[in-house]
Motif scaffolding. Structure first.
Motif, short mmCIF file in Angstrom:
data_model
loop_
_atom_site.label_atom_id
_atom_site.label_comp_id
_atom_site.label_asym_id
_atom_site.label_seq_id
_atom_site.Cartn_x
_atom_site.Cartn_y
_atom_site.Cartn_z
N LEU A 64 12.11 0.11 -8.31
CA LEU A 64 11.20 -0.46 -7.33
C LEU A 64 11.86 -1.63 -6.61
O LEU A 64 12.46 -2.50 -7.25
CB LEU A 64 9.91 -0.93 -8.01
N ALA A 65 11.74 -1.65 -5.29
CA ALA A 65 12.32 -2.72 -4.48
C ALA A 65 11.26 -3.67 -3.92
O ALA A 65 11.52 -4.85 -3.74
CB ALA A 65 13.14 -2.14 -3.33
N TYR A 66 10.07 -3.14 -3.62
CA TYR A 66 9.02 -4.01 -3.07
C TYR A 66 7.66 -3.34 -3.21
O TYR A 66 7.56 -2.12 -3.43
CB TYR A 66 9.29 -4.32 -1.58
N ALA A 67 6.63 -4.15 -3.10
CA ALA A 67 5.25 -3.68 -3.00
C ALA A 67 4.63 -4.33 -1.79
O ALA A 67 4.74 -5.54 -1.60
CB ALA A 67 4.46 -4.04 -4.26
N TYR A 68 3.99 -3.52 -0.95
CA TYR A 68 3.30 -4.07 0.22
C TYR A 68 1.93 -3.40 0.39
O TYR A 68 1.87 -2.19 0.45
CB TYR A 68 4.10 -3.92 1.49
N PRO A 69 0.86 -4.19 0.47
CA PRO A 69 0.81 -5.63 0.20
C PRO A 69 1.11 -5.93 -1.25
O PRO A 69 0.98 -5.06 -2.10
CB PRO A 69 -0.63 -5.99 0.58
N CYS A 89 -7.65 -1.71 -2.68
CA CYS A 89 -6.71 -1.74 -1.56
C CYS A 89 -5.64 -0.68 -1.79
O CYS A 89 -5.43 -0.23 -2.92
CB CYS A 89 -6.07 -3.11 -1.41
N GLU A 90 -5.00 -0.28 -0.71
CA GLU A 90 -3.88 0.66 -0.81
C GLU A 90 -2.58 -0.12 -0.73
O GLU A 90 -2.41 -0.99 0.12
CB GLU A 90 -3.94 1.71 0.30
N ILE A 91 -1.68 0.17 -1.66
CA ILE A 91 -0.40 -0.53 -1.77
C ILE A 91 0.73 0.49 -1.70
O ILE A 91 0.65 1.55 -2.34
CB ILE A 91 -0.33 -1.34 -3.07
N VAL A 127 5.90 5.26 -2.64
CA VAL A 127 4.76 5.82 -3.36
C VAL A 127 3.54 4.99 -2.96
O VAL A 127 3.58 3.75 -3.02
CB VAL A 127 4.96 5.77 -4.88
N ARG A 128 2.49 5.66 -2.54
CA ARG A 128 1.28 4.97 -2.11
C ARG A 128 0.26 4.99 -3.25
O ARG A 128 0.00 6.04 -3.85
CB ARG A 128 0.71 5.62 -0.85
N LEU A 129 -0.29 3.82 -3.55
CA LEU A 129 -1.25 3.66 -4.64
C LEU A 129 -2.59 3.17 -4.10
O LEU A 129 -2.65 2.48 -3.09
CB LEU A 129 -0.76 2.62 -5.66
N ASN A 155 -4.36 -7.69 5.74
CA ASN A 155 -2.98 -7.26 6.00
C ASN A 155 -2.70 -7.38 7.48
O ASN A 155 -3.60 -7.18 8.31
CB ASN A 155 -2.77 -5.80 5.57
N GLU A 156 -1.46 -7.70 7.83
CA GLU A 156 -1.10 -7.69 9.24
C GLU A 156 -1.32 -6.28 9.78
O GLU A 156 -1.22 -5.30 9.04
CB GLU A 156 0.35 -8.14 9.43
#
Length: 783
Positions: A42-47, A56-58, A161-163, A201-202
């Motif tokens: 894993l490199a990042y999670a947004y948001p 929320c969807e991350i 991957v969308r959560l 979120n932006e």
């Protein structure tokens, strides 16, 4: 690479320790990659967070995520559903489809020309070539991304991957550890933040990312947390309404969200904040706060109106993992605490400085002397139930406060040892002076930056005539993970008895103020150590043996052997090769799971604890230290950090594995390695059809020149024969007589089918069985 080179290295000075540690970590990173294969990364999670009581969807970005179908999240009150996986088209896939379309267009054009028809449309060509609308869409995305001169392809970020994350209304605030699981591997952790304030979120970029800001976001209410990503050359702008007299804290969390970027230089997102009024006039600016890289602003609103906050990278870099959380509102914020610690088994009143604080004092009862925990986490409640947290160092010596004035030798404060002094550098150029009573060995160490103080300490020790005896500015403490500036000082010296000595402490940056606090401890050398164990999360089958790595950070010349043991483990769990030799800073060993261990339900982990006890003290009086679970993280291709995490977890997988064809004979002692003869480690087959000719062992993380084979002994039994190459010891490349460590041996069977006409040179077929328990070894002589 060879991890045992570092296992057997001796730390002879501070620089050697640093270089040796970096080498150990680089090698260990390679070792884990080999052991685990290509597990999810894993490199990042947004948001990077979600408001309490909301869903929320991350999006998680990284590599090797396709097979990840389960997850682990620490703490209670957070549930997660995996929605989908996505990976953009690669250059090879694009080239292949493009060639297919060109060839189809040529063939279709020829057919239509023969019939006197018109040129084929793109849709007709795609249908003729068998290319779907989805593939055409992905090709267009690839073209747009490839043409953007600011975008650099990075396979470490490509997959997503969308959560869907749901946070209970009563879930605890703060950071949670989030990992993905693909059945055989578990990913590195990312932080998922459970927030108190409203979160937005932006606005998402267009489907084809342009990386150009065109519209300001509007924040409707305060306080609010804005989640965003900065792409190359991008500046994000958010507008909000503020009333005269509001005391706003504007806080950017960038390094706090992702503390390092694995392949970026500099190795983190360096955020910059700029606040303007509605005319565009700058009213505040921040590119950091004290010594922290994440910027913070305090802004007292002069008049009602619209204000715009901008955030960007200081070098105008950007990509998907430049993730931030920007908090705006009249929220409490701590700028300093005093004192930074308190004695064990005591009560201490702590003074808090900061912004928007309704409560700035609290009395803390420190922990019992029986618990060796050097840091205590404290929480103070502000108005509205908002909690602020800060660390408090727990001391084991008598404590005093510095007494002003003590800026010269004439005014020096007399101190006996051992003692801890709580003090401040009150103004720029301030210097506190202490007269040291008594002689002998002295250690003077500062705790300031590690406890949140902006002080960059500098220590100078002189004799009565003013001659410098010792000096230190920065001291690297390898227990402080992700620290980029080890600004706390540490010096040792021998004081002549019957003579006065003076210790000076000041700020190397010549700053000062009420926040520039410190704890200065004076004592005789106290040999000690800290332990870290990796990996912090393990997936294994019941009965499996898995390699682990244990690192020791030695202090004040500590050179004793350390014996490790599990604390109240589940039945059948054990570690082998559990002694760290006194001249070793890192060792690989093994953890064995009981064959009867039940499969983890819903991937619920078993939490293990391990501790070390030194062997050099009197019986029953060794130093006991916890083995803290940690993640071995790499930054900017070279810097490695052992980052402590909350728990040491083992997830038991239900998929069975091949049965080990032999076991070590109970009571097997340490292998005595020498050049003059082979070392034989007896083994016991687990089946009647045991065939040593097709059984092989491989020395994991081998010393150069060490090999092992399965042999039949003269007495009719079986053993592993370990051979040491003569040139390895003769040339003193890596091992010396007296060196000790562990042999980690993996076992496999290899069978080659008979040649046939269809396959005249068949390849061997390998069946891997896993690892044997770690076997201690000792090098006995040169010949």
């Amino acid at each position: 690479m060879n991890v045992f080179r570092a296992v057997l290295s001796k730390a002879v000075d501070g620089n050697a320790v640093v270089v040796g540690c970096i080498l150990v970590l680089i090698m260990t990173s390679t070792v884990h990659a080999q052991r685990r294969g290509r597990g999810p990364h894993l490199a990042y999670a947004y948001p990077a967070g979600c408001e309490r009581g909301m869903s929320c969807e991350i999006t998680l970005g990284g590599q090797y995520l396709k097979n990840a179908d389960e997850f682990f999240v620490s703490g209670e009150g957070v549930s997660i559903e995996i929605l989908n996986w996505y990976k953009p088209m690669t250059r090879g896939e694009f080239t292949q489809l493009n060639r297919k379309l060109r060839e189809a267009e040529i063939r279709l054009q020829a057919e239509l020309n023969g019939e006197g028809g018109e040129a084929p449309s793109k849709a007709e060509v795609a249908t003729y070539a068998g290319v779907t609308e989805e593939q055409l869409h992905e090709m267009e995305l690839y073209r747009r991304r490839d043409r953007d001169p600011k975008r650099q392809p990075n396979e470490q970020l490509d997959e997503t991957v969308r959560l869907r994350v749901t946070v209970d209304a009563n879930a605890g605030f703060g950071k949670r550890e989030l990992r993905l699981i693909d059945g055989a591997s578990i990913s590195n952790p990312l932080w998922l933040h459970v927030g108190r304030w409203r979160e937005v979120n932006e606005s998402p970029p267009s489907e084809i990312v342009s990386f150009v800001d065109t519209v300001d976001e509007v924040v409707e209410t305060l306080p609010t947390v804005i989640n965003g990503q900065v792409m190359p050359g991008e500046t994000d702008r958010f507008a909000f309404q503020a009333r005269e007299g509001m005391k706003l804290v504007i806080q950017a969390d960038a390094r706090e969200v992702i503390p390092y970027l694995a392949d970026a230089v500099p190795g983190w997102f360096q955020a910059v904040l700029r606040l303007t009024d509605e005319t565009g006039r700058e009213v505040s600016y921040s590119d950091s706060f004290q010594f922290r890289q994440d910027p913070v602003m305090y802004f007292e609103v002069p008049k009602d109106g619209k204000y715009i906050i901008e955030i960007r990278d200081s070098l105008y870099r950007g990509r998907e993992d430049f993730v931030y959380r920007l908090t705006i509102g009249e929220i409490p914020f701590v700028t300093g605490i005093f004192p930074l610690g308190a004695p064990v088994d005591s009560e201490q009143t702590i003074q808090i400085r900061g912004w928007n604080l309704s409560n700035n004092r609290m009395t803390v009862s420190t922990m019992s002397r029986k618990r060796h925990r050097p840091i205590m986490r404290c929480r103070m409640t502000q108005s509205g139930g908002v909690g602020i947290q800060f660390p408090l160092q727990i001391g084991f010596w008598p404590e005093v406060f510095d007494r002003e004035p003590n800026n010269t030798r004439k005014e020096a404060q007399s101190i006996s040892t051992p003692r801890t002094i709580n003090g401040r550098i009150n103004y720029p150029g301030d210097e506190d002076v202490f007269r040291i009573e008594g002689g002998g060995r002295l250690v003077a160490e500062v705790a300031a930056r590690q406890l949140g103080s902006p002080l960059d300490s500098m220590l100078r020790l002189t004799d009565a005539e003013g001659n410098e005896v010792a000096f230190n500015d920065d001291y690297e403490d390898l227990t402080l993970a992700l620290q980029t500036h080890h600004a706390d000082s540490h010096l040792t010296a021998t004081l002549a008895g019957g003579r006065e000595h003076y210790l000076y402490i000041t700020n190397a940056q010549h700053d000062g103020g009420s926040e520039f606090t410190y704890r200065l401890s004076l004592h005789r050398p106290q040999p000690s150590y800290d332990l870290r164990v990796t990996p912090s999360n393990i997936i294994a089958k019941a009965g499996q043996i898995v390699p682990i790595d244990v690192f020791v950070m030695r202090q004040d010349g500590f050179d004793e052997d350390i014996e490790l043991s599990l604390i109240e483990p589940p039945e059948g769990f054990r570690i082998d090769g559990n002694v760290i030799p006194g001249n070793v800073d890192h060792i690989a060993m093994t953890l064995s799971l009981a064959p009867s261990t039940k499969v983890s339900r819903n991937k619920e982990p078993i939490q293990l604890e391990m501790q070390g006890v030194s062997r050099g003290g009197r019986r029953g009086n060794g130093l006991i230290r916890p083995a803290v679970p940690a993640e071995n993280m790499m930054q900017a291709f070279i810097w490695h950090h052992l980052v402590p995490v909350e728990n040491w977890n083992v997830v038991v997988d239900g998929k069975g594995g091949a049965r080990m064809p032999f076991t070590l004979v109970p009571g097997t002692e340490a292998a005595k390695l020498s050049v003059s003869e082979k070392a034989f480690i007896p083994i016991a087959p687990t089946s009647k059809n045991f065939d040593p000719s097709i059984m092989f062992v491989e020395v994991a993380d081998p010393l150069d020149g060490i090999s092992a084979t399965v042999v039949k002994t003269r007495t009719g039994g079986y053993a592993i024969a370990v051979t040491v190459d003569n040139t390895t010891i003769a040339e003193e490349k890596h091992i010396l007589p007296g060196d000790r460590g562990n042999l980690l041996l993996s076992v496999y069977k290899e069978i080659t089918a008979k040649p046939t006409e269809e396959d005249p040179a068949p390849k061997p077929r390998r069946n891997n069985y896993g690892y044997l328990p770690a076997i201690p070894f000792e090098v006995t002589n040169r010949r």
